[in-house]
Design a protein around this motif. Structure first.
Motif, mmCIF file in Angstrom:
data_model
loop_
_atom_site.group_PDB
_atom_site.id
_atom_site.type_symbol
_atom_site.label_atom_id
_atom_site.label_comp_id
_atom_site.label_asym_id
_atom_site.label_seq_id
_atom_site.Cartn_x
_atom_site.Cartn_y
_atom_site.Cartn_z
ATOM 1 N N VAL A 157 -4.230 7.364 -17.163
ATOM 2 C CA VAL A 157 -5.466 7.117 -17.916
ATOM 3 C C VAL A 157 -6.566 6.635 -16.969
ATOM 4 O O VAL A 157 -7.705 7.125 -16.990
ATOM 5 C CB VAL A 157 -5.216 6.078 -19.038
ATOM 6 N N ALA A 158 -6.213 5.679 -16.092
ATOM 7 C CA ALA A 158 -7.215 5.139 -15.160
ATOM 8 C C ALA A 158 -7.713 6.232 -14.209
ATOM 9 O O ALA A 158 -8.888 6.274 -13.846
ATOM 10 C CB ALA A 158 -6.622 3.968 -14.379
ATOM 11 N N THR A 159 -6.815 7.124 -13.828
ATOM 12 C CA THR A 159 -7.194 8.256 -12.970
ATOM 13 C C THR A 159 -8.323 9.063 -13.622
ATOM 14 O O THR A 159 -9.350 9.351 -12.997
ATOM 15 C CB THR A 159 -5.953 9.154 -12.740
ATOM 16 N N ALA A 160 -8.137 9.402 -14.876
ATOM 17 C CA ALA A 160 -9.150 10.215 -15.578
ATOM 18 C C ALA A 160 -10.459 9.431 -15.697
ATOM 19 O O ALA A 160 -11.550 9.983 -15.492
ATOM 20 C CB ALA A 160 -8.622 10.617 -16.951
ATOM 21 N N TRP A 161 -10.376 8.153 -16.007
ATOM 22 C CA TRP A 161 -11.594 7.332 -16.144
ATOM 23 C C TRP A 161 -12.343 7.248 -14.805
ATOM 24 O O TRP A 161 -13.569 7.325 -14.751
ATOM 25 C CB TRP A 161 -11.226 5.919 -16.599
ATOM 26 N N LEU A 162 -11.586 7.042 -13.732
ATOM 27 C CA LEU A 162 -12.223 6.884 -12.410
ATOM 28 C C LEU A 162 -12.936 8.166 -11.982
ATOM 29 O O LEU A 162 -14.059 8.139 -11.474
ATOM 30 C CB LEU A 162 -11.159 6.512 -11.366
#
Ligand SMILES: Cc1ncc(COP(=O)(O)O)c(C=O)c1O
Length: 485
Positions: free
Chosen positions: A114-119
């Motif tokens: 999830v954090a990957t996509a947000w970043l």
């Protein structure tokens, strides 16, 4: 019971510490000898109650703490650990999840997804980028450059993971003369020595000059040390300056000045030469999250890889770095390992360990996720813009003092300060003023050298710094400058 007591005590101490961050002396108050005496002694012969251990540890360590999370810590480039990130780190410790494989912690693995996509969204990077959660930008640079090494040698028909570097086609690495030392360290680990790296000139702010980059690409193959392969044949034969496999390392945010390399122009050059463009954006990459500042990183979306820190400007506790690679197959090939006992999920595309140099590791994704969720898109932009505004305020205030010079264009969050007396040695005056500031303990500054000049180095990177903190710290520096004249 003992566990509950130890956690309860730690919570109480942590709350007290957090509440006084703004008032504590910014510098440690104990000497190293005092700390060794307080913390040392022989290994205990038998167990000690966990609560007593935490109590004694906190009491002994407290005078040796530098208040890096405080609002007047301007050392190195250090974030201030946002409340949500500290709490998430506690949970990561209590949960004790290795972020290695889905099977070991589905939650840690999904949080990374999830954090990957947000970043990627926040920083405007290509959607297909693969992301690794590492200890810091040094290891992010290492990981990205390992992917570059893989890909460039693969294009020459060489499998570096299987066959190593001995006898491999030569690789050329071009960096700006203001490259951060961690890029050199990362290349060293990858088998590329510092004398094999081509350094090209930078301008007065430390920005790589595209004309010198172009010139280096046209001529610099001779600076690459060519190693004979095992048959004694020079494997570099057939490589001319025009087609030698090349990594270009750019920088977003010079550690002294905050200046940015001209990434767009460098991406043009890299494209013309089929070179891999890597960008070290340890803190400067976060400019991409701000509408007002993202022009500094124009072209980043064309980089083959980039590296940054979450423990710097995203204000996640140490340690936390991030690597982005626009060629996931190369990234995975450079990092991935398999063993029968490392059970992979058949239906999951992103095992966390495939993107980092480690196997077992801390679940750093929880704190990154907490930072992004607590700040949101606008909060990250505000944080970055506020620090830049405060850096300009610092510079403006200091510049009003006749003996103080600001050595850099304050384009980001970095300020270089020099004390220049009407007569006499400015290096000595700057060093002496820095010592006085450090002794006064109102704020934490480090020293540096810029273009052969001593300087005090300020980095405004903390979420909790206010105008009042800047003014108080500027007064301390001005007092010191006056005293050394
Ligand atoms: C431009 C740059 N690159 C890389 C690094 C290394 O980062 P870390 O020490 O977090 O690994 C730094 C640290 O200040 C930096 O400023």
């Amino acid at each position: 019971m003992a566990e509950q007591d130890a956690l309860g005590l730690a919570l109480e101490i942590a709350r007290g510490y957090a509440a006084t961050r703004g008032d504590r002396p910014v510098w440690a108050t104990a000497t190293l000898a005092e700390l060794r005496a307080a913390l040392g002694g022989p290994l205990p012969a038998s167990p000690i109650d966990p609560t007593d251990v935490i109590d004694a540890l906190a009491r002994a360590a407290e005078p040796g703490l530098v208040t890096t999370t405080g609002p007047r810590y301007f050392g190195f480039v250090t974030g201030g650990a946002l409340p949500a990130t500290v709490a998430a780190e506690w949970l990561a410790s209590v949960w004790d999840q290795p972020a290695t494989l889905y099977v070991m912690s589905p939650a840690a693995a999904v949080v990374e997804e999830v954090a990957t996509a947000w970043l990627i969204d926040l920083l405007g990077l290509p959607a297909a980028c693969s992301v690794g959660f590492v200890t810091g930008c040094h290891m992010a640079n290492f990981t990205a450059l390992a992917a570059a090494r893989h890909e460039l040698l693969r294009r020459c028909g060489w499998d570096v993971e299987a066959d190593g570097l001995q006898g491999a086609p030569p690789l050329r690495v071009i960096v700006g003369e203001e490259v951060h030392v961690s890029v050199i360290g990362a290349l060293r680990l990858l088998g590329i020595g510092s004398r094999q790296i081509v350094r090209v000139a930078a301008d007065d702010q430390g920005r790589m000059r595209p004309d010198t980059l172009e010139a280096a690409l046209a001529t610099s193959s001779t600076t690459v040390r060519l190693k004979p392969d095992t048959t004694g044949i020079d494997v570099a034969q057939g490589f001319s300056p025009a087609n030698i496999p090349t990594i270009i390392c750019g920088q977003a945010g010079n550690v002294n000045t905050g200046a940015f390399d001209p990434l767009d122009a460098m991406a043009d050059v890299a494209g013309r030469h089929q070179a891999w463009l890597h960008v070290d954006g340890a803190f400067g990459l976060w400019a991409a999250a701000s509408g007002a500042l993202k022009h500094h990183v124009r072209g980043i979306e064309r980089a083959d890889s980039c590296a940054t820190d979450a423990h710097k400007w995203l204000n996640v506790p140490y340690d936390s770095g991030l690597v982005f690679v626009a060629h996931p197959a190369a990234h995975r090939a450079a990092m991935s390992l398999s063993a029968a006992y490392l059970v992979r999920s058949a239906d999951e595309p992103r095992e966390p360990m495939d993107w980092v140099p480690e196997s077992s590791r801390r679940a750093r994704g929880f704190a990154v996720y907490a930072a992004l969720r607590s700040l949101g898109r606008s909060g990250v932009a505000d944080l970055v813009e506020r620090c830049c505004r405060l850096a300009r305020r610092f510079a403006t205030r200091l510049q009003q003092e006749p003996s103080i010079r600001i050595l850099n264009e304050v384009v980001l969050n970095q300020v270089l300060v020099r004390v220049v007396p009407p007569t006499g040695d400015a290096d000595a005056a700057t060093r002496a003023a820095l010592k006085l500031v450090q002794d006064e303990r109102v704020c934490w500054l480090g020293g540096s050298r810029w273009h052969d000049m001593e300087a005090m180095r300020i980095s405004v990177s903390n979420w909790s710094t206010t105008d009042a903190d800047i003014d108080r710290s500027a007064e301390s520096i001005i007092r010191a400058a006056r005293r050394v004249l």
